[in-house]
Design an enzyme around this catalytic site. Structure first.
Site, short mmCIF file in Angstrom:
data_model
loop_
_atom_site.label_atom_id
_atom_site.label_comp_id
_atom_site.label_asym_id
_atom_site.label_seq_id
_atom_site.Cartn_x
_atom_site.Cartn_y
_atom_site.Cartn_z
N ASP A 104 0.72 -1.19 0.22
CA ASP A 104 0.20 0.28 -0.41
C ASP A 104 0.47 1.51 -0.32
OD1 ASP A 104 -2.08 -2.12 0.31
OD2 ASP A 104 -2.55 -0.91 2.54
N CYS A 127 -1.60 -2.42 8.33
CA CYS A 127 -1.39 -3.69 6.72
C CYS A 127 -0.56 -4.59 6.92
CB CYS A 127 -1.57 -2.63 6.12
SG CYS A 127 -3.16 -1.63 5.71
N LYS A 187 -7.22 -4.04 -2.16
CA LYS A 187 -7.67 -4.54 -1.72
C LYS A 187 -8.80 -3.84 -0.18
CE LYS A 187 -3.75 -4.58 1.66
NZ LYS A 187 -4.25 -4.18 2.50
#
Length: 205
Positions: free
Chosen positions: A26, A122, A87
């Site tokens: 990310d 994450c 996602k």
């Protein structure tokens, strides 16, 4: 016997050739203003991605809700990635990534080099899922960040507690090369010629 030897190799932090992959979590444009030392983290991540591309190490990329948070930063070329997965789950370990891992490294993935944002969300949840699935994890600390230094550093502490290795981008690159006589050392040398950009870790150690 070979399996036992592999277990010892992983236990002591080696990254076995042909069984190691890169996980970029990310690193997206919309995070830039909010993340601690983001520009420097991206610089280190770029060096790592370029070096591992030369070494033909598979790259898996995720993007958290790209409709709202944008695509991966332009500084890092991810065209060679084996998959770029959108996602909403915080962990990278989504079904699409699980499917990719079935064929990555001929289905023999043993070691993950993990970095990105945020360290305490994450990245940490991805590491937990990878370790739970029998994969050794190396966190690239100078290519990983959070919105605050407190969350970032405490995440690294928790990650160590669950069995991750905490590394730097240059440490990882040199481990992967292993030898000055590596056939691709001269291609990588220009990338590691300059000192890695500091991201505020040393002053807090």
């Amino acid at each position: 016997m070979a399996e036992d030897s592999m277990g010892k190799t992983l236990k002591f932090g080696k990254m076995p050739e042909g069984k190691t992959a890169l996980f970029m979590c990310d690193l997206q444009e919309k995070f830039r203003p909010a993340m601690f030392h983001f520009t420097d983290v991206v610089s280190n991540a770029k060096k790592l991605v370029e070096s591992t591309k030369i070494l033909e190490i598979p790259l898996v990329v995720t993007e958290q809700y790209p409709q709202g948070l944008g695509s991966t930063v332009n500084e890092i070329n991810i065209q060679h990635a084996v998959g770029t997965i959108a996602k909403t789950k915080f962990s990278m370990f989504v079904p699409e990534v699980e499917n990719i891992l079935k064929t990555t490294c001929n289905g023999q993935l043993k070691c993950a080099i993990l970095f990105g944002v945020e360290a305490h969300v994450c990245v940490e949840q991805t590491a937990i899922d990878l370790i739970s699935n029998g994969i050794s994890v190396h966190i690239v600390a100078d290519a990983t960040t959070s919105r605050t230094q407190e969350d970032r550093l405490l995440a690294f502490e928790r990650l160590k507690q669950i069995g991750c290795f905490i590394a730097t981008s240059e440490n990882v690159i040199y481990k992967l090369i292993g030898d000055k006589n590596h056939p691709k050392f001269n291609e990588i040398r220009p990338l590691i010629k300059d000192t890695t950009v500091e991201t505020g870790l040393v002053s807090k150690m």
